[in-house]
Design an enzyme around this catalytic site. Structure first.
Site, PDB file in Angstrom:
ATOM      1  N   ARG A 149      16.624   1.441  25.092  1.00  0.00           N
ATOM      2  CA  ARG A 149      16.777   0.084  25.600  1.00  0.00           C
ATOM      3  C   ARG A 149      18.094   0.005  26.352  1.00  0.00           C
ATOM      4  O   ARG A 149      19.146   0.346  25.794  1.00  0.00           O
ATOM      5  CB  ARG A 149      16.783  -0.914  24.428  1.00  0.00           C
ATOM      6  CG  ARG A 149      16.736  -2.353  24.891  1.00  0.00           C
ATOM      7  CD  ARG A 149      16.959  -3.323  23.751  1.00  0.00           C
ATOM      8  NE  ARG A 149      18.380  -3.575  23.549  1.00  0.00           N
ATOM      9  CZ  ARG A 149      18.878  -4.598  22.861  1.00  0.00           C
ATOM     10  NH1 ARG A 149      18.057  -5.454  22.290  1.00  0.00           N
ATOM     11  NH2 ARG A 149      20.170  -4.764  22.724  1.00  0.00           N
ATOM     12  N   TYR A 161      24.629 -10.637  26.452  1.00  0.00           N
ATOM     13  CA  TYR A 161      23.869 -10.160  25.293  1.00  0.00           C
ATOM     14  C   TYR A 161      23.677  -8.636  25.367  1.00  0.00           C
ATOM     15  O   TYR A 161      23.297  -8.097  26.412  1.00  0.00           O
ATOM     16  CB  TYR A 161      22.481 -10.831  25.225  1.00  0.00           C
ATOM     17  CG  TYR A 161      21.630 -10.101  24.229  1.00  0.00           C
ATOM     18  CD1 TYR A 161      21.853 -10.260  22.867  1.00  0.00           C
ATOM     19  CD2 TYR A 161      20.701  -9.141  24.640  1.00  0.00           C
ATOM     20  CE1 TYR A 161      21.158  -9.512  21.949  1.00  0.00           C
ATOM     21  CE2 TYR A 161      20.000  -8.393  23.721  1.00  0.00           C
ATOM     22  CZ  TYR A 161      20.231  -8.585  22.376  1.00  0.00           C
ATOM     23  OH  TYR A 161      19.566  -7.820  21.456  1.00  0.00           O
ATOM     24  N   ASP A 213      15.759  -5.955  27.257  1.00  0.00           N
ATOM     25  CA  ASP A 213      15.607  -7.196  26.485  1.00  0.00           C
ATOM     26  C   ASP A 213      16.272  -8.349  27.244  1.00  0.00           C
ATOM     27  O   ASP A 213      17.496  -8.351  27.420  1.00  0.00           O
ATOM     28  CB  ASP A 213      16.281  -7.004  25.108  1.00  0.00           C
ATOM     29  CG  ASP A 213      15.977  -8.129  24.130  1.00  0.00           C
ATOM     30  OD1 ASP A 213      15.475  -9.178  24.567  1.00  0.00           O
ATOM     31  OD2 ASP A 213      16.245  -7.940  22.921  1.00  0.00           O
ATOM     32  N   HIS A 215      16.159 -11.386  26.138  1.00  0.00           N
ATOM     33  CA  HIS A 215      16.641 -12.216  25.035  1.00  0.00           C
ATOM     34  C   HIS A 215      16.421 -13.713  25.253  1.00  0.00           C
ATOM     35  O   HIS A 215      17.354 -14.521  25.106  1.00  0.00           O
ATOM     36  CB  HIS A 215      18.104 -11.905  24.709  1.00  0.00           C
ATOM     37  CG  HIS A 215      18.385 -11.929  23.237  1.00  0.00           C
ATOM     38  ND1 HIS A 215      18.820 -13.054  22.594  1.00  0.00           N
ATOM     39  CD2 HIS A 215      18.271 -10.982  22.280  1.00  0.00           C
ATOM     40  CE1 HIS A 215      18.968 -12.789  21.304  1.00  0.00           C
ATOM     41  NE2 HIS A 215      18.630 -11.537  21.087  1.00  0.00           N
ATOM     42  N   GLU A 239      11.357  -7.322  27.262  1.00  0.00           N
ATOM     43  CA  GLU A 239      11.264  -8.037  25.978  1.00  0.00           C
ATOM     44  C   GLU A 239      11.775  -9.470  26.090  1.00  0.00           C
ATOM     45  O   GLU A 239      12.779  -9.722  26.769  1.00  0.00           O
ATOM     46  CB  GLU A 239      12.113  -7.252  24.974  1.00  0.00           C
ATOM     47  CG  GLU A 239      12.191  -7.863  23.602  1.00  0.00           C
ATOM     48  CD  GLU A 239      13.031  -6.994  22.670  1.00  0.00           C
ATOM     49  OE1 GLU A 239      13.204  -5.782  22.930  1.00  0.00           O
ATOM     50  OE2 GLU A 239      13.544  -7.538  21.681  1.00  0.00           O
ATOM     51  N   GLU A 265       9.989 -11.341  18.013  1.00  0.00           N
ATOM     52  CA  GLU A 265      10.909 -10.991  16.925  1.00  0.00           C
ATOM     53  C   GLU A 265      11.305 -12.205  16.082  1.00  0.00           C
ATOM     54  O   GLU A 265      11.709 -12.031  14.932  1.00  0.00           O
ATOM     55  CB  GLU A 265      12.148 -10.247  17.455  1.00  0.00           C
ATOM     56  CG  GLU A 265      13.050 -11.080  18.334  1.00  0.00           C
ATOM     57  CD  GLU A 265      14.239 -10.291  18.876  1.00  0.00           C
ATOM     58  OE1 GLU A 265      14.068  -9.127  19.239  1.00  0.00           O
ATOM     59  OE2 GLU A 265      15.339 -10.866  18.924  1.00  0.00           O
ATOM     60  N   ARG A 286       6.267  -8.132  18.236  1.00  0.00           N
ATOM     61  CA  ARG A 286       7.533  -7.592  17.742  1.00  0.00           C
ATOM     62  C   ARG A 286       7.964  -8.121  16.376  1.00  0.00           C
ATOM     63  O   ARG A 286       9.124  -7.961  15.985  1.00  0.00           O
ATOM     64  CB  ARG A 286       8.630  -7.972  18.752  1.00  0.00           C
ATOM     65  CG  ARG A 286       8.449  -7.387  20.114  1.00  0.00           C
ATOM     66  CD  ARG A 286       9.306  -6.169  20.316  1.00  0.00           C
ATOM     67  NE  ARG A 286      10.704  -6.460  20.118  1.00  0.00           N
ATOM     68  CZ  ARG A 286      11.540  -5.717  19.383  1.00  0.00           C
ATOM     69  NH1 ARG A 286      11.104  -4.651  18.764  1.00  0.00           N
ATOM     70  NH2 ARG A 286      12.811  -6.055  19.260  1.00  0.00           N
ATOM     71  N   GLU A 342      11.806  -0.109  16.861  1.00  0.00           N
ATOM     72  CA  GLU A 342      13.225  -0.204  17.225  1.00  0.00           C
ATOM     73  C   GLU A 342      14.096   0.391  16.118  1.00  0.00           C
ATOM     74  O   GLU A 342      13.882   0.116  14.935  1.00  0.00           O
ATOM     75  CB  GLU A 342      13.592  -1.676  17.432  1.00  0.00           C
ATOM     76  CG  GLU A 342      15.054  -1.895  17.816  1.00  0.00           C
ATOM     77  CD  GLU A 342      15.367  -3.372  18.037  1.00  0.00           C
ATOM     78  OE1 GLU A 342      14.619  -4.233  17.529  1.00  0.00           O
ATOM     79  OE2 GLU A 342      16.370  -3.654  18.713  1.00  0.00           O
ATOM     80  N   TRP A 405      20.423 -18.564  23.408  1.00  0.00           N
ATOM     81  CA  TRP A 405      21.222 -17.340  23.345  1.00  0.00           C
ATOM     82  C   TRP A 405      20.317 -16.126  23.307  1.00  0.00           C
ATOM     83  O   TRP A 405      19.338 -16.112  22.615  1.00  0.00           O
ATOM     84  CB  TRP A 405      22.130 -17.338  22.098  1.00  0.00           C
ATOM     85  CG  TRP A 405      22.806 -16.005  21.975  1.00  0.00           C
ATOM     86  CD1 TRP A 405      23.846 -15.533  22.740  1.00  0.00           C
ATOM     87  CD2 TRP A 405      22.455 -14.954  21.066  1.00  0.00           C
ATOM     88  NE1 TRP A 405      24.162 -14.247  22.361  1.00  0.00           N
ATOM     89  CE2 TRP A 405      23.318 -13.868  21.345  1.00  0.00           C
ATOM     90  CE3 TRP A 405      21.482 -14.820  20.060  1.00  0.00           C
ATOM     91  CZ2 TRP A 405      23.264 -12.653  20.647  1.00  0.00           C
ATOM     92  CZ3 TRP A 405      21.412 -13.627  19.367  1.00  0.00           C
ATOM     93  CH2 TRP A 405      22.290 -12.549  19.660  1.00  0.00           C
TER      94      TRP A 405
HETATM   95  C1  GCO Z   1      16.609  -6.913  19.207  1.00  0.00           C
HETATM   96  C2  GCO Z   1      17.130  -8.279  18.977  1.00  0.00           C
HETATM   97  C3  GCO Z   1      18.343  -8.418  18.135  1.00  0.00           C
HETATM   98  C4  GCO Z   1      18.656  -9.887  17.865  1.00  0.00           C
HETATM   99  C5  GCO Z   1      19.155 -10.043  16.477  1.00  0.00           C
HETATM  100  C6  GCO Z   1      19.515 -11.455  16.134  1.00  0.00           C
HETATM  101  O1  GCO Z   1      15.789  -6.773  20.101  1.00  0.00           O
HETATM  102  O2  GCO Z   1      16.995  -6.035  18.462  1.00  0.00           O
HETATM  103  O3  GCO Z   1      17.029  -9.081  20.099  1.00  0.00           O
HETATM  104  O4  GCO Z   1      19.439  -7.717  18.616  1.00  0.00           O
HETATM  105  O5  GCO Z   1      19.566 -10.383  18.762  1.00  0.00           O
HETATM  106  O6  GCO Z   1      18.179  -9.553  15.596  1.00  0.00           O
HETATM  107  O7  GCO Z   1      19.753 -11.581  14.766  1.00  0.00           O
HETATM  108 MG    MG Z   2      15.159  -8.474  21.067  1.00  0.00          MG
END
Ligand code: GCO
Ligand code: MG
Length: 405
Positions: A149, A161, A213, A215, A239, A265, A286, A342, A405
């Protein structure tokens, strides 16, 4: 022989970062471990477990895993949500761990047995500049990973991020009594990310799998634009390209791009995943095994996904404990429609508390053959690392408006 539950205790410990752990002990003295970590809200889930769940477990039959799941899910009436589902997930993991230990079998053998020899995994690389990112990717590849990633800095932003702030590896949660505030500029990111990822593709060649990602922070049409711009990079996935709350948004993105999409996630139940899966708006789901209520529920999500040719790609950040990592790997091993897992990794000190038996070699993970989940918790070591408050950052746009975020 009695598999009735004698006690259920909650431990909050912080070896490198905060984790919430559930210890379930049977009358025969068999111990099962569960994880209930919700990053930045640890004490809420610890209280839910301690005050509302643990007392209900005492005296229950630890063999009746599904009945216990149904009891905690339906019995709460106020169902779903991250805190409730993480707590149920922790109980479920602990009961599968006990079951494996009682039967002297690794959990994957109780779930139907392995359908593969190992689990393809990816880890994270990042850099403020393209040169730093290339070095970071090269370092990941030198460790045997074939999937990575890649996250890059954005000109004009001094926090982004996925990019570390000086320390060895990236950890988004910051210690302290309030969250760090980051700045976000979608236009700057949309200009920069395709350029960087194209240059990275040139650097690694065609065979390495690249993931990225976003995010959750783009609006739907911005997300569609990014997916389209990234098509020549042939990502393994893009992602969380927009938030999953408005699931229609993913259909819009989908209409515009063939870049594979991964999401979920922060989802907690099959109901959160249902529309995205059945509309085939995503390619990878995810959810983490613990945040989605444990093995007993996550496997239903996996099966729904299989019907719609969606692959499973469990969340594996540092903020779910090695107990969830192990549980996830057992489920991965028996899941025909697994895509990738991951593996963010943990601070070195985490292994002083969590003794694991899963393995990682040449980018492939395996849960191991130890009975149960294969993770033991050293309680004396855990006591040396007391909880210390930490929050995930928040993000604001340039004009000060709070954004995702
Ligand atoms: C990922 C995630 C994490 C999140 C985290 C927040 O893809 O691994 O986006 O990095 O930011 O789990 O608690
Ligand atoms: Mg993520």
């Amino acid at each position: 022989m009695s598999n009735r539950i004698r006690s259920a205790d909650v431990l909050v410990t912080s070896p490198g970062r905060n984790f919430v752990t559930l210890k379930v002990t049977t009358e025969d003295g068999v111990v099962g471990w569960g994880d209930a970590t919700v990053n930045g809200r640890e004490l809420a889930v610890a209280a839910y477990l301690r005050d509302h769940v643990a007392p209900l477990l005492v005296g229950r039959d630890a063999d009746r895993i599904e009945d216990c799941w149904q009891f905690l899910y339906r019995g709460a009436y106020w169902r779903r949500g991250p805190i409730t589902m993480a707590a149920i997930g922790a109980v479920d993991l602990a009961l599968w761990d006990i079951r494996g230990k009682v039967l002297d079998q690794p959990v994957h053998n109780l779930l139907g047995g392995a359908v593969r020899d190992g689990i393809l995994s990816y880890t994270h690389a990042s850099g403020w500049t393209l040169e730093e990112l290339k070095d970071s990717v090269d370092e990941v590849l030198s460790r045997g990973f074939r999937a990575v990633r890649a996250q890059s800095g954005v000109p004009g932003l001094d926090t982004v991020y996925g990019i570390h702030r000086g320390q060895k590896s990236y950890e988004p949660a910051g210690r302290g009594s309030s969250p760090v505030e980051e700045m976000w500029d979608a236009r700057a990111y949309l200009r920069h990310a395709p350029r960087v990822l194209s240059a990275l593709r040139e650097h690694v060649g065609e065979e390495i799998e690249l993931l990225h990602d976003a995010h959750h922070r783009l609006r739907p049409i911005e997300a569609a634009q990014l997916g389209k711009d990234l098509e020549p990079v042939r990502l393994f996935w893009l992602e969380d390209v927009t938030t999953g709350e408005n699931q229609e948004a993913l259909r819009l993105v989908r209409q515009h791009t063939t870049t594979p999409l991964a999401l979920g996630e922060v989802f907690n139940t099959i109901w959160d995943c249902k529309d995205l899966i059945t509309s085939q708006s995503i390619d990878f789901i995810r959810t983490s095994v613990m945040h989605a209520g444990g093995i007993s529920h996550a496997r239903r999500i996996n099966d729904l996904a299989a019907l719609w040719q969606v692959q499973v790609a469990p969340h594996g950040p540092s903020d779910i404990s090695p107990i969830t990592m192990a549980a996830s790997l057992h489920l991965d091993l028996v899941t025909p429609n697994l895509g990738i897992h991951e593996h963010m990794g943990y601070p070195d000190v985490t292994s002083e508390v969590f003794r694991t038996t899963y393995s990682l070699a040449d980018g492939m993970l395996h849960p191991g053959e130890a009975p149960g989940l294969g993770v033991e918790v050293d309680e004396e070591a855990a006591a040396r690392f007391p909880y210390s408050q930490a929050y995930l950052p928040v993000a604001r746009r340039r004009d000060g408006t709070l954004t995702d975020w």
